[in-house]
Design a protein around this motif. Sequence first.
Motif, PDB file in Angstrom:
ATOM      1  N   MET A  87       0.830  -1.196   0.000  1.00 29.24           N
ATOM      2  CA  MET A  87       0.000   0.000   0.000  1.00 29.24           C
ATOM      3  C   MET A  87       0.875   1.260   0.000  1.00 29.24           C
ATOM      4  SD  MET A  87      -3.227  -0.848  -0.088  1.00 29.24           S
ATOM      5  CE  MET A  87      -4.318   0.297   0.724  1.00 29.24           C
ATOM      6  N   ALA A  88       1.983   1.213   0.723  1.00 31.22           N
ATOM      7  CA  ALA A  88       2.887   2.368   0.760  1.00 31.22           C
ATOM      8  C   ALA A  88       3.460   2.640  -0.630  1.00 31.22           C
ATOM      9  CB  ALA A  88       4.003   2.134   1.773  1.00 31.22           C
ATOM     10  N   ASP A  89       3.857   1.577  -1.325  1.00 28.88           N
ATOM     11  CA  ASP A  89       4.363   1.742  -2.689  1.00 28.88           C
ATOM     12  C   ASP A  89       3.283   2.294  -3.609  1.00 28.88           C
ATOM     13  OD1 ASP A  89       6.819   0.689  -1.911  1.00 28.88           O
ATOM     14  OD2 ASP A  89       6.355  -1.334  -2.625  1.00 28.88           O
ATOM     15  N   ARG A  90       2.042   1.858  -3.371  1.00 31.17           N
ATOM     16  CA  ARG A  90       0.915   2.332  -4.176  1.00 31.17           C
ATOM     17  C   ARG A  90       0.782   3.840  -4.045  1.00 31.17           C
ATOM     18  NH1 ARG A  90      -5.233   1.118  -2.330  1.00 31.17           N
ATOM     19  NH2 ARG A  90      -6.203   0.899  -4.361  1.00 31.17           N
ATOM     20  N   LYS A  91       0.786   4.345  -2.801  1.00 30.22           N
ATOM     21  CA  LYS A  91       0.629   5.787  -2.593  1.00 30.22           C
ATOM     22  C   LYS A  91       1.763   6.569  -3.242  1.00 30.22           C
ATOM     23  CE  LYS A  91       0.100   5.356   1.844  1.00 30.22           C
ATOM     24  NZ  LYS A  91      -0.048   5.617   3.278  1.00 30.22           N
ATOM     25  N   THR A  92       2.969   6.078  -3.087  1.00 30.08           N
ATOM     26  CA  THR A  92       4.115   6.764  -3.691  1.00 30.08           C
ATOM     27  C   THR A  92       3.977   6.829  -5.203  1.00 30.08           C
ATOM     28  OG1 THR A  92       5.566   6.094  -1.881  1.00 30.08           O
ATOM     29  CG2 THR A  92       6.630   6.689  -3.964  1.00 30.08           C
ATOM     30  N   LEU A  93       3.581   5.738  -5.819  1.00 28.37           N
ATOM     31  CA  LEU A  93       3.433   5.707  -7.274  1.00 28.37           C
ATOM     32  C   LEU A  93       2.268   6.580  -7.732  1.00 28.37           C
ATOM     33  CD1 LEU A  93       4.730   4.540  -9.793  1.00 28.37           C
ATOM     34  CD2 LEU A  93       3.272   2.509  -9.528  1.00 28.37           C
ATOM     35  N   MET A  94       1.184   6.589  -6.975  1.00 28.07           N
ATOM     36  CA  MET A  94       0.057   7.456  -7.326  1.00 28.07           C
ATOM     37  C   MET A  94       0.482   8.922  -7.283  1.00 28.07           C
ATOM     38  SD  MET A  94      -2.997   5.445  -5.325  1.00 28.07           S
ATOM     39  CE  MET A  94      -4.370   6.468  -5.793  1.00 28.07           C
ATOM     40  N   ILE A  95       1.242   9.301  -6.295  1.00 26.38           N
ATOM     41  CA  ILE A  95       1.731  10.675  -6.204  1.00 26.38           C
ATOM     42  C   ILE A  95       2.639  10.984  -7.390  1.00 26.38           C
ATOM     43  CG2 ILE A  95       3.196  12.259  -4.871  1.00 26.38           C
ATOM     44  CD1 ILE A  95       2.076  10.854  -2.319  1.00 26.38           C
ATOM     45  N   ASP A  96       3.537  10.066  -7.706  1.00 20.39           N
ATOM     46  CA  ASP A  96       4.469  10.278  -8.813  1.00 20.39           C
ATOM     47  C   ASP A  96       3.760  10.393 -10.161  1.00 20.39           C
ATOM     48  OD1 ASP A  96       6.570  10.175  -7.013  1.00 20.39           O
ATOM     49  OD2 ASP A  96       7.163   8.120  -7.544  1.00 20.39           O
ATOM     50  N   LYS A  97       2.714   9.616 -10.370  1.00 16.39           N
ATOM     51  CA  LYS A  97       2.021   9.557 -11.664  1.00 16.39           C
ATOM     52  C   LYS A  97       0.975  10.657 -11.851  1.00 16.39           C
ATOM     53  CE  LYS A  97       3.837   5.809 -13.520  1.00 16.39           C
ATOM     54  NZ  LYS A  97       4.473   5.836 -14.840  1.00 16.39           N
ATOM     55  N   SER A  98       0.704  11.437 -10.801  1.00 19.60           N
ATOM     56  CA  SER A  98      -0.374  12.417 -10.841  1.00 19.60           C
ATOM     57  C   SER A  98       0.145  13.842 -10.878  1.00 19.60           C
ATOM     58  CB  SER A  98      -1.275  12.242  -9.619  1.00 19.60           C
ATOM     59  OG  SER A  98      -1.800  10.934  -9.586  1.00 19.60           O
ATOM     60  N   ASP A  99      -0.643  14.691 -11.540  1.00 22.73           N
ATOM     61  CA  ASP A  99      -0.353  16.126 -11.579  1.00 22.73           C
ATOM     62  C   ASP A  99      -1.147  16.890 -10.524  1.00 22.73           C
ATOM     63  OD1 ASP A  99       1.345  15.969 -13.939  1.00 22.73           O
ATOM     64  OD2 ASP A  99      -0.504  15.615 -15.066  1.00 22.73           O
ATOM     65  N   ALA A 100      -2.252  16.284 -10.065  1.00 22.04           N
ATOM     66  CA  ALA A 100      -3.136  16.941  -9.107  1.00 22.04           C
ATOM     67  C   ALA A 100      -3.978  15.878  -8.412  1.00 22.04           C
ATOM     68  CB  ALA A 100      -4.033  17.938  -9.833  1.00 22.04           C
ATOM     69  N   PHE A 101      -4.644  16.282  -7.312  1.00 21.32           N
ATOM     70  CA  PHE A 101      -5.392  15.332  -6.483  1.00 21.32           C
ATOM     71  C   PHE A 101      -6.762  15.890  -6.139  1.00 21.32           C
ATOM     72  CE2 PHE A 101      -0.889  14.982  -5.878  1.00 21.32           C
ATOM     73  CZ  PHE A 101      -0.660  13.639  -6.094  1.00 21.32           C
ATOM     74  N   LEU A 102      -7.763  15.024  -6.246  1.00 20.31           N
ATOM     75  CA  LEU A 102      -9.142  15.355  -5.925  1.00 20.31           C
ATOM     76  C   LEU A 102      -9.652  14.284  -4.965  1.00 20.31           C
ATOM     77  CD1 LEU A 102     -11.837  16.311  -8.556  1.00 20.31           C
ATOM     78  CD2 LEU A 102     -12.356  14.798  -6.662  1.00 20.31           C
ATOM     79  N   THR A 103     -10.147  14.700  -3.815  1.00 20.12           N
ATOM     80  CA  THR A 103     -10.633  13.745  -2.823  1.00 20.12           C
ATOM     81  C   THR A 103     -12.144  13.845  -2.692  1.00 20.12           C
ATOM     82  OG1 THR A 103      -8.548  13.886  -1.598  1.00 20.12           O
ATOM     83  CG2 THR A 103     -10.439  12.949  -0.434  1.00 20.12           C
ATOM     84  N   LEU A 104     -12.801  12.707  -2.868  1.00 16.96           N
ATOM     85  CA  LEU A 104     -14.243  12.563  -2.674  1.00 16.96           C
ATOM     86  C   LEU A 104     -14.490  11.933  -1.300  1.00 16.96           C
ATOM     87  CD1 LEU A 104     -15.218  11.084  -6.177  1.00 16.96           C
ATOM     88  CD2 LEU A 104     -15.554  13.445  -5.379  1.00 16.96           C
ATOM     89  N   PRO A 105     -15.745  11.794  -0.889  1.00 17.69           N
ATOM     90  CA  PRO A 105     -16.023  11.116   0.374  1.00 17.69           C
ATOM     91  C   PRO A 105     -15.416   9.710   0.427  1.00 17.69           C
ATOM     92  CG  PRO A 105     -17.957  12.305  -0.319  1.00 17.69           C
ATOM     93  CD  PRO A 105     -16.965  12.383  -1.459  1.00 17.69           C
ATOM     94  N   GLY A 106     -14.992   9.332   1.605  1.00 21.18           N
ATOM     95  CA  GLY A 106     -14.393   8.015   1.800  1.00 21.18           C
ATOM     96  C   GLY A 106     -14.089   7.781   3.268  1.00 21.18           C
ATOM     97  N   GLY A 107     -13.502   6.631   3.540  1.00 16.48           N
ATOM     98  CA  GLY A 107     -13.193   6.237   4.906  1.00 16.48           C
ATOM     99  C   GLY A 107     -11.706   6.317   5.207  1.00 16.48           C
ATOM    100  N   LEU A 108     -11.229   5.351   5.974  1.00 13.93           N
ATOM    101  CA  LEU A 108      -9.836   5.379   6.425  1.00 13.93           C
ATOM    102  C   LEU A 108      -8.827   5.372   5.285  1.00 13.93           C
ATOM    103  CD1 LEU A 108      -9.927   3.001   9.518  1.00 13.93           C
ATOM    104  CD2 LEU A 108      -9.790   5.497   9.490  1.00 13.93           C
TER     105      LEU A 108
END
Length: 181
Positions: A87-108
């Motif tokens: 999961m940690a690698d996932r977050k790092t790669l998502m940050i690297d592959k993205s230009d911007a971030f949009l957060t919708l409703p969600g949980g933990l």
Amino acid sequence: MAAICVFCASSRTLDQRWLDLATKTGAELARRGHTLVSGGGCVGMMGAVAAGARAVGGRTLGVIPQNLVDLEVADLASDELLVTESMADRKTLMIDKSDAFLTLPGGLGTLDELFEVWTTATLARHAKPMVLVDAEGFYRPLLDWLGGLAGQTFLKPAGLALLTVVDSVPAALDVLESRLS
């Protein structure tokens, strides 16, 4: 156009209004010509946002850890699906592959992703824009609490200001596009 990462719930038992919000988010993102970066799942809002993007011809990039692939929740219809070890690698790669971030409703999990990208921004590891969609006041209690942290100097006002809060997806995309241009 930009690669916009959407953080949202992956629960299978959500109210239909949240699934509809995710579907509309994916469709609007794709209509505006952006690539969707997601957590690579095919369930809950995560699956709905990807399906919404693809329904109008949008490109999707999913990033998912192997253990979730093994649970058969991977979005195999993604244009590109990247599998990570953790999961940690996932977050790092998502940050690297993205230009911007949009957060919708969600949980933990959604909050974990939001706070990871927000914390790394406060540490100047990236300067990518971040928007939180406070649909129906979903995040109001959290935002009030965070404001209290800033008031007690646990959170610097400059760090708090890195996250823009809006109440709709079109407003969120308008903010992101203005900051990416």
